[in-house]
Design a protein around this motif. Sequence first.
Motif: not given
Lengths: 163, 201
Positions: A30-40, A111-116, B73-80
């Motif tokens: 199990i991966v929790s959460p399965s979606t995280t903003p990058v850096g999480g 799991f998926t690493v997403t934008p912040i 598109v991807g993400a910028d340097a801040r990750g947005e």
Amino acid sequence: MKAKTVLVSAAVGVGLGTLLLPGAAWAQTIVSPSTTPVGGTVVLTATTCNPKSGDAIFRVTGPNRDINVRSTTAAAGGGLSAELFTAGFTLGTYTVTATCGDGSAAGTATFTVTPIGGAQAGGGTPGDPTGSVAAGVALLGSAAGGALILARRRRHAVTAATG
Amino acid sequence: MSRRRPGWAVRMIAVLAAGGLGLLTSGLSTYPPRPDDVPAGARPATRLPPLSRAEPVEVRIPTIGVRARLVPVGADARGELEVPPLDRPQIAGWYRHGVTPGETGNAVLVGHVDTAAGPAVFFDLGRLRPGDTVRVTRADRSVATFAVDGVAAYPKDRFPTALVYGPSSAAGLRLVTCGGRFDPDRRSYVDNVIVSATRVP
């Protein structure tokens, strides 16, 4: 009576299903959460590994990663866990394959690493439209006021003429 | 003599009313439309075989007159999440780290709601209603058709990451733009408007 038979056979079906399905649950990751903003941080758990047979190894593969992460703690609900910090990860989907300390396979998960946060998808309107809205309301108001005064005057004029 | 005065007054009132109405409509139409906040309801899964990966090149949304070229598109340097440059406001972006429209999972498209010069590609996104059609043309010349499930606004600090980028067993589409109040101090809108759609035959 017929309804009862249907009910019973449905119950038997569900029972059989739950008996047969956990084939996948025998070795579960199990991966929790399965979606995280990058850096999480995500928590990887191999639920079926026995802590007594040694650390579990989580192999994490994805867009720019192929790393092994060793379990650090016994999971509260059973099994072994490790924390994974996603700073610097390329965005995308990663696969986690777990192996127990005794060498047995412990399943896979993704799991998926997403934008912040959200997207800066607006530049703002030219100037603030609140001003023109307020001016419009003021003009309409004075027009209505004028119309009211005019209507009253006319009524007065009519009453004066007839009276 | 008493006849001329009401004539002048009536004309004056008419001018005031027309001017007021004009200012009001021009002022209000510069605000992007607010979505009705229809949460994405579960659509009965029509089991369509998923398409293979092919980059999207154009998005069309007939109900709001959108026909736009898509760039990765991807993400910028801040990750947005990156958005196409402000000087190309009629182009929309496709989030290249996710799936392509028609593959299993959620494909994400992003576009500006407006720029300092006026409305941009996704200005009317908030007007979409469940059932409206979104068509995406892909590099292999196939067209993936989607039906809107829901439209809603979310504060940017509570962005629904899992709804937009999260895993899905169906072929979904997410359209992202800005909305809500424009904060002039931060030069940014406070909300994101998100349209959820599912692939249909």
